[in-house]
Design a protein around this motif. Structure first.
Motif, mmCIF file in Angstrom:
data_model
loop_
_atom_site.group_PDB
_atom_site.id
_atom_site.type_symbol
_atom_site.label_atom_id
_atom_site.label_comp_id
_atom_site.label_asym_id
_atom_site.label_seq_id
_atom_site.Cartn_x
_atom_site.Cartn_y
_atom_site.Cartn_z
ATOM 1 N N ASN A 10 12.719 -53.217 -14.927
ATOM 2 C CA ASN A 10 13.688 -52.381 -14.242
ATOM 3 C C ASN A 10 13.513 -50.901 -14.589
ATOM 4 O O ASN A 10 14.283 -50.356 -15.382
ATOM 5 N N LYS A 12 13.942 -46.943 -14.009
ATOM 6 C CA LYS A 12 15.028 -46.191 -13.381
ATOM 7 C C LYS A 12 14.579 -44.767 -13.122
ATOM 8 O O LYS A 12 13.789 -44.209 -13.874
ATOM 9 N N TYR A 13 15.122 -44.194 -12.076
ATOM 10 C CA TYR A 13 14.710 -42.875 -11.609
ATOM 11 C C TYR A 13 15.105 -41.759 -12.571
ATOM 12 O O TYR A 13 14.284 -40.948 -12.959
ATOM 13 N N ASP A 15 17.263 -42.353 -15.497
ATOM 14 C CA ASP A 15 17.984 -43.041 -16.565
ATOM 15 C C ASP A 15 16.968 -43.840 -17.375
ATOM 16 O O ASP A 15 15.780 -43.837 -17.068
ATOM 17 N N GLY A 17 15.058 -46.986 -18.326
ATOM 18 C CA GLY A 17 14.692 -48.283 -17.780
ATOM 19 C C GLY A 17 14.705 -49.351 -18.863
ATOM 20 O O GLY A 17 14.844 -49.059 -20.057
ATOM 21 N N ASP A 71 12.867 -48.496 -22.008
ATOM 22 C CA ASP A 71 11.890 -47.476 -21.649
ATOM 23 C C ASP A 71 11.683 -46.550 -22.853
ATOM 24 O O ASP A 71 12.633 -46.191 -23.550
ATOM 25 N N LYS A 148 20.282 -35.730 -13.444
ATOM 26 C CA LYS A 148 21.261 -36.261 -12.491
ATOM 27 C C LYS A 148 21.920 -35.129 -11.706
ATOM 28 O O LYS A 148 22.159 -35.255 -10.508
ATOM 29 N N GLY A 153 14.074 -37.177 -11.048
ATOM 30 C CA GLY A 153 13.757 -38.250 -11.981
ATOM 31 C C GLY A 153 12.741 -37.770 -12.997
ATOM 32 O O GLY A 153 12.180 -36.687 -12.886
#
Length: 167
Positions: A10, A12-13, A15, A17, A71, A148, A153
């Motif tokens: 998973n 994340k852009y 955040d 992962g 991540d 954000k 990202g």
């Protein structure tokens, strides 16, 4: 690892992962999937550090390992920003500056994260003007909040040729 029963991957852009591997238990996988080891896939640039490994016992199906990882950008979590940040410039320059000052080349060299680099090849794309006056305890939270806010990202990947973590 080809024998995994399931792999949840998973990225994340903007955040942190995560991934989870569920695999039959054997000595080889117990050695490979230890806490602190790394997991990556050839088809994705997310690079994860195993944070938890547990064994699930099942009388009918045998024992399974459940390895969960985050991540590698999570390495920035808890990194204390020691002084107030006052900055005026572009978004790309801001992120480069906070990483350089707190991770890559900090004033106190023992605070550096070895082999952490910044890829500035696309820095010119991030031209939004930024004015920041902040004090924060957590570098990752500062980067996440900034990304954000500007809907961008980021990724920290591993360069196998140089053995560097690359932001």
């Amino acid at each position: 690892i080809d024998a995994a029963e399931s792999v949840l991957w998973n990225p994340k852009y903007n955040d942190v992962g995560e991934c989870e591997i569920y695999i039959p238990c054997n000595e080889e996988y117990l050695t490979m999937l230890r806490r602190g080891n790394y997991i990556y896939r050839f088809d994705d640039d997310m690079f994860c550090k195993i944070e938890k490994m547990q064994i699930q016992t099942d009388v009918e199906n045998g024992d399974y390992i459940i390895a969960t990882a985050k991540d590698i950008c999570n390495i920035l979590a808890g990194r204390i920003v020691r002084w107030q940040i006052v900055f005026s410039g572009t978004l790309g320059q801001f992120i480069q500056k906070v990483l350089t000052d707190n991770v890559i080349n900090p004033e106190q060299s023992q605070r550096a994260i070895p082999h952490f680099t910044f890829d500035s090849s696309n820095l010119a794309e991030f031209t939004e003007k930024v004015e920041v006056s902040a004090f924060t305890d957590d570098l990752l939270q500062l980067i996440l909040a900034t990304c954000k806010t500007y809907n961008i990202g980021f990724r920290v990947s591993f360069n196998m040729e140089t053995s560097n973590l690359v932001f």
